[in-house]
Design a protein around this motif. Structure first.
Motif, short mmCIF file in Angstrom:
data_model
loop_
_atom_site.label_atom_id
_atom_site.label_comp_id
_atom_site.label_asym_id
_atom_site.label_seq_id
_atom_site.Cartn_x
_atom_site.Cartn_y
_atom_site.Cartn_z
N ARG A 52 4.30 -9.19 -9.83
CA ARG A 52 4.78 -9.88 -11.04
C ARG A 52 6.29 -10.10 -10.99
O ARG A 52 6.87 -10.61 -11.93
CB ARG A 52 4.38 -9.08 -12.28
N LYS A 53 6.88 -9.65 -9.89
CA LYS A 53 8.30 -9.89 -9.63
C LYS A 53 9.20 -9.50 -10.81
O LYS A 53 10.08 -10.25 -11.21
CB LYS A 53 8.52 -11.35 -9.23
N SER A 54 8.90 -8.36 -11.36
CA SER A 54 9.73 -7.89 -12.48
C SER A 54 10.45 -6.59 -12.11
O SER A 54 10.94 -5.88 -12.97
CB SER A 54 8.85 -7.65 -13.72
N ALA A 55 10.50 -6.31 -10.80
CA ALA A 55 11.00 -5.00 -10.36
C ALA A 55 12.46 -4.77 -10.75
O ALA A 55 12.86 -3.64 -10.97
CB ALA A 55 10.83 -4.87 -8.85
N GLY A 56 13.26 -5.81 -10.83
CA GLY A 56 14.67 -5.62 -11.14
C GLY A 56 14.95 -5.44 -12.62
O GLY A 56 16.10 -5.24 -13.02
N LEU A 57 13.92 -5.50 -13.43
CA LEU A 57 14.11 -5.51 -14.88
C LEU A 57 13.97 -4.13 -15.52
O LEU A 57 13.90 -4.03 -16.73
CB LEU A 57 13.13 -6.49 -15.52
N GLY A 58 13.91 -3.09 -14.70
CA GLY A 58 13.77 -1.74 -15.24
C GLY A 58 12.65 -1.02 -14.51
O GLY A 58 12.06 -1.55 -13.57
N PRO A 59 12.34 0.22 -14.93
CA PRO A 59 11.29 0.98 -14.26
C PRO A 59 9.95 0.25 -14.32
O PRO A 59 9.63 -0.40 -15.32
CB PRO A 59 11.23 2.28 -15.08
N ARG A 60 9.19 0.37 -13.25
CA ARG A 60 7.92 -0.34 -13.15
C ARG A 60 6.84 0.58 -12.56
O ARG A 60 7.15 1.59 -11.93
CB ARG A 60 8.05 -1.57 -12.24
N THR A 61 5.59 0.20 -12.77
CA THR A 61 4.48 0.88 -12.12
C THR A 61 4.09 0.09 -10.87
O THR A 61 3.95 -1.14 -10.94
CB THR A 61 3.28 0.97 -13.07
N HIS A 62 3.96 0.80 -9.76
CA HIS A 62 3.55 0.18 -8.50
C HIS A 62 2.32 0.94 -7.99
O HIS A 62 2.31 2.17 -7.95
CB HIS A 62 4.67 0.26 -7.46
N ALA A 63 1.30 0.19 -7.59
CA ALA A 63 0.05 0.82 -7.16
C ALA A 63 -0.31 0.41 -5.74
O ALA A 63 -0.01 -0.72 -5.31
CB ALA A 63 -1.08 0.43 -8.11
N ILE A 64 -0.93 1.32 -5.02
CA ILE A 64 -1.58 0.98 -3.76
C ILE A 64 -3.03 1.42 -3.88
O ILE A 64 -3.32 2.56 -4.25
CB ILE A 64 -0.87 1.60 -2.53
N VAL A 65 -3.95 0.49 -3.65
CA VAL A 65 -5.38 0.72 -3.88
C VAL A 65 -6.13 0.36 -2.59
O VAL A 65 -6.03 -0.77 -2.10
CB VAL A 65 -5.89 -0.14 -5.05
N ILE A 66 -6.88 1.32 -2.07
CA ILE A 66 -7.55 1.14 -0.77
C ILE A 66 -9.04 1.45 -0.91
O ILE A 66 -9.41 2.50 -1.46
CB ILE A 66 -6.93 2.09 0.28
N GLY A 67 -9.89 0.54 -0.45
CA GLY A 67 -11.34 0.77 -0.46
C GLY A 67 -11.94 0.40 0.89
O GLY A 67 -11.74 -0.70 1.38
N VAL A 68 -12.66 1.34 1.50
CA VAL A 68 -13.19 1.12 2.85
C VAL A 68 -14.71 1.33 2.87
O VAL A 68 -15.19 2.46 2.76
CB VAL A 68 -12.53 2.08 3.88
N ASN A 69 -15.45 0.25 3.01
CA ASN A 69 -16.90 0.33 3.23
C ASN A 69 -17.24 0.32 4.71
O ASN A 69 -18.19 0.95 5.15
CB ASN A 69 -17.60 -0.89 2.61
N HIS A 70 -16.46 -0.45 5.46
CA HIS A 70 -16.85 -0.81 6.81
C HIS A 70 -16.10 0.01 7.85
O HIS A 70 -14.86 0.01 7.86
CB HIS A 70 -16.55 -2.31 7.01
N TYR A 71 -16.85 0.70 8.69
CA TYR A 71 -16.28 1.50 9.77
C TYR A 71 -16.95 1.08 11.07
O TYR A 71 -18.01 1.61 11.43
CB TYR A 71 -16.50 2.99 9.50
N PRO A 72 -16.39 0.13 11.81
CA PRO A 72 -17.07 -0.40 12.99
C PRO A 72 -17.36 0.65 14.05
O PRO A 72 -18.30 0.48 14.82
CB PRO A 72 -16.09 -1.45 13.55
N HIS A 73 -16.57 1.74 14.07
CA HIS A 73 -16.74 2.72 15.14
C HIS A 73 -17.46 3.99 14.67
O HIS A 73 -17.46 4.99 15.38
CB HIS A 73 -15.37 3.06 15.74
N LEU A 74 -18.03 3.92 13.50
CA LEU A 74 -18.86 5.04 13.04
C LEU A 74 -20.32 4.59 13.05
O LEU A 74 -20.64 3.45 13.41
CB LEU A 74 -18.42 5.49 11.64
N ILE A 75 -21.21 5.46 12.67
CA ILE A 75 -22.65 5.22 12.81
C ILE A 75 -23.05 3.92 12.11
O ILE A 75 -22.63 3.67 10.98
CB ILE A 75 -23.44 6.42 12.25
N ASP A 76 -23.84 3.11 12.83
CA ASP A 76 -24.33 1.81 12.35
C ASP A 76 -23.24 0.75 12.27
O ASP A 76 -23.48 -0.35 11.74
CB ASP A 76 -25.02 1.92 10.97
#
Lengths: 394, 383
Positions: A6-30
């Motif tokens: 939202r490009k509002s980082a310079g306007l004061g304190p902000r919330t920043h998130a990193i969200v990771i979801g992994v279904n696919h593992y090519p080198h694990l079973i199946d």
């Protein structure tokens, strides 16, 4: 590529998130790739991508923190080839180790720009805990010669993050914490932290709950293809079930109130074998309290209505009557207490029994103020013959 | 203003403090304070309708709806738990300890601990032998010693075992052996009070043991912290912290409350307020391995990871942490200082692996470390 900015980082304190979801593992079973020399019995998953998207969408649409408004979300998804992401999630980065490190770096730098920033870290996928907590990106096992280079050392990452300026940090880890036999290698498992501690300077305390979906050595659970139990509870608690207090205009969800509320939600889950999944009971350090989210109106409250004696619970029609609005009725009779969610406010509880052939009389409890996090009245009953109360009410 | 005189409405010998709040009819919190379970606390508020509520360390929430009609009126409020302890002497275990794996209460269908030997559950009486072990340098030694009333006790119809342990060498552990299994629990020794143990059955039929009886506020604080209820811990913590500071400044020999306060500051409070007393805790009270764990993390926080690593190595030598919080803290400490420990000639991986065996077998919801095993050297993962 940053998913939301939202490009509002310079306007004061902000919330920043990193969200990771992994279904696919090519080198694990199946998986379709060459099998990792240490699969540890781990297979493909169906819940993490949906869980990550659900949390990300909730933050995008609903997260309201006036002290640190949401500014960015780094979203990384590894859907299976059979069920690719669509719409606005179609082109987000895949959750490989390289992409996670790059996104983490961007996220860290943003969070590190102010002590009043709020840093949110979420991972849903495979996890193991041979020593510290290790999270597996999509490409775990791709490099057979340096297997653990593509594995995240989350324990050391958490402690490394003490050096980040943002004093409010929340970590939500939705992953198993078992100790596979294959991870018991002689030199230990040396995974890669995303942030190491580099300075010997003292670090200030932080408000940094470390919430894990399973206790040490145990599994994390989800119904296949659905949002996981932990993430469902997390989103529900952020959305109101985790409300800590009301200031006459807003309800506030805080770093302190979130984890006990998630635990209460998880205690309601019944697995196929009849057991209840447990969260990790405590984690991280919480040097102070921060607001994470606020909302207006009423707060949702977990309610559990039981009768004493418990045999009456099975026989009763249980009803909840709000001061204003429509009454709610337990959908079907059951031996277990009625567990539901109702808005905060004034409610009356009624246990209603048929007029003939039933040993108990209908009973209405006085109106009660329902307030988060929990409302658990017990309707205490006496045998009809000993009641002798006219009109069927005791 | 008018006044609520709030008291705990059930019988218990515990005088632990629990946070209490008064909520107005428009859902705003207007007062908060601490209620000693054996006492009364006054809350001054304007006349009106209110909800008085308290959260016990066992996770249950007490509530009472009350009205103050006029100015200067006084109303007595009894906060009565939905389920009461089967006896006054078991109140500390019933109200202070979380028992997530408790069976369904027969009368209401709610979950509640079933105590072995409690009058309400005579069907659950079964003989239990009590034994005491000492753990030092990762070695376990059975101790031939008199535990009141005797080293081998049939707990039928008694329920709570009082342990006068002040003369014992430490650190030491209680083993409870019954036909349905065996479990161990740490006995955090305090010279100022005797310890109490209560035996319960889990819903899967396994045996569990709760240990308590140290300074009441510390007892409650430990269980709030272990359950992750930081809001309640934060309400109660400063009182324990002040006491702990006095303990260590005055060299009063009651280090158990100080250790719990150390965990409080480590997890919830301001570690800077530990000053040097975490190191005193580690150096003066060798029978409590947890002191070295707290000192290790304190050292890391103030920028001396080498000192931290040394304290973690000391903690390992002293045996298993006496509090469940310490198990995870020690494992994490060994991982974070792994390279430094190798430099000191210590193999942290090997030690951590053994420690994890106990973690796998431990009840992670218990304040005091407890684990399932027939032989303490061979902890058995819980089913």
């Amino acid at each position: 590529m940053t998913y939301l900015d939202r490009k509002s980082a310079g306007l004061g304190p902000r919330t920043h998130a990193i969200v990771i979801g992994v279904n696919h593992y090519p080198h694990l079973i199946d998986g379709e790739g060459e099998l990792s020399p240490a699969t540890m019995g781990l297979e493909q998953l169906t819940s993490p991508v949906l869980s990550a998207v659900t949390l990300s969408e909730w933050m995008e649409k609903s997260l309201d923190n006036p002290d640190a408004p949401l500014d960015t979300i780094e979203l990384l998804l590894s859907p299976s080839p059979a069920v690719p992401s669509s719409g606005k999630h179609a082109n987000v980065d895949r959750a490989t180790m390289a992409n996670i490190k790059a996104a983490f770096g961007r996220w860290y730098n943003r969070c590190d720009s102010s002590a009043d920033n709020v840093a949110l870290f979420y991972f849903c996928g495979h996890g193991i805990e041979p020593e510290g907590l290790i999270l597996l990106p999509e490409d775990f096992g791709a490099d057979k010669l340096a297997l653990w280079d593509s594995a995240i050392d989350m324990t050391r990452t958490y402690y490394g993050m003490a050096e980040c300026k943002a004093r409010t940090q929340c970590y939500f880890i939705d992953a198993c914490r078992e100790q596979p036999i294959e991870s018991l290698v002689p030199q230990g498992v040396v995974a890669r932290p995303l942030k190491t501690r580099i300075s010997t300077a003292p670090v200030a305390g932080r408000k940094a709950p470390f919430m894990k979906s399973a206790p040490l050595t145990q599994k994390s659970f989800a119904i296949p293809g659905q949002v996981s139990y932990f993430t469902r509870a997390l989103v529900d608690c952020l959305d109101g079930l985790g409300a800590a207090h009301f200031d006459s205009e807003w309800w506030h969800v805080t770093t302190d109130s979130l984890m006990p509320s998630i635990n209460r939600c998880m205690e309601r889950v019944k697995l196929d074998n009849g057991t209840t999944p447990q969260c990790s009971p405590a984690g991280g350090e919480q040097n102070g309290v921060s607001d994470l989210h606020r909302f207006r109106g009423t707060a949702p409250v977990l309610a559990r209505i039981a009768c004493d004696p418990s045999a009456a619970t099975q026989e009763a029609d249980l009803l909840l009557h709000p001061r204003d609005g429509e009454s709610r009725t337990r959908p079907h009779r059951a031996a277990d207490p009625w567990e539901t969610v109702i808005p905060s406010g004034n409610w009356r509880v009624e246990a209603r029994f048929p007029s003939g052939g039933c040993p108990w009389s209908t009973k209405m409890l006085p109106e009660q103020l329902v307030y988060p996090p929990f409302f658990g009245p017990v309707v205490r009953l006496h045998q009809r013959n000993s009641d002798r109360v006219p009109g069927g009410y005791a | 203003m008018s006044t609520f005189r709030i008291r705990f409405g059930a019988q218990t010998t515990s005088d632990a403090g629990v946070p209490v709040e008064v909520i107005s009819s428009n859902s705003v919190r207007v007062w908060k304070g601490i209620l000693q379970m054996g006492g009364v606390v006054s809350a001054d508020v304007k006349p009106g309708h209110y909800l008085v509520t308290a959260q016990l360390p066992n996770g249950s929430i007490l509530r009472s709806q009350q009205t103050l009609d006029t100015e200067n009126s006084v109303v007595d409020v009894r906060l009565v738990p939905e389920l009461e302890s089967p006896s006054e002497s078991m109140g500390w275990a019933f109200y202070l300890q979380r028992s997530l794996f408790a069976p369904r209460h027969k009368r209401t269908g709610l979950r509640a601990p079933e105590f072995l030997g409690a009058p309400a559950h005579p069907q659950h009486s079964l003989p239990v032998d009590l034994r005491v072990w000492r753990c030092e340098d990762e070695e376990w030694f059975p101790i031939s010693i008199r535990v009141s009333p005797s080293p081998t006790v049939d707990v039928r119809y008694r329920g709570v075992v009082d342990l006068n342990c002040s003369q014992l060498p430490a650190p030491y552990w209680l083993q409870c052996v019954s036909p349905i299994g065996s479990c161990f629990a740490a006995l955090p020794r305090s010279e100022q009070s005797s310890l109490r143990a209560a035996l319960t059955l889990n819903d899967n039929g396994t045996l569990a043991v709760a240990v308590g009886g140290f300074q009441p506020d510390a007892d409650a604080l430990l269980n709030y912290l272990t359950a992750g209820d930081f809001a309640s811990a934060r309400a109660l913590g400063p009182r324990v912290e002040v006491r702990a500071e006095k303990i260590l400044q005055d060299k009063v020999r009651d280090p158990v409350a100080a250790t719990i306060a150390g965990y409080y500051l480590l997890k919830v409070g301001d570690l800077e307020r530990l000053h040097d007393w975490s190191f005193n805790l580690a150096n003066w009270f060798e029978h409590i391995p947890d002191g070295a764990i707290i000192a290790g993390w304190h050292a890391i926080r103030i920028g001396d990871p080498k000192k931290g690593a040394r304290y973690f190595a000391i903690a390992l030598r002293r045996g298993l942490p006496l509090f469940t919080l310490g198990l995870q803290q020690l494992l994490d400490g060994l991982l974070v200082t792994r390279e430094l420990l190798y430099q000191e000639g210590i193999d942290p991986d090997d030690r951590a692996r053994r420690l994890r065996g106990y973690v796998c077998a431990s009840n992670q919801h218990s304040g005091v470390t407890s684990f399932a095993a027939m032989d303490p050297r061979e902890p058995r993962p819980l089913p």
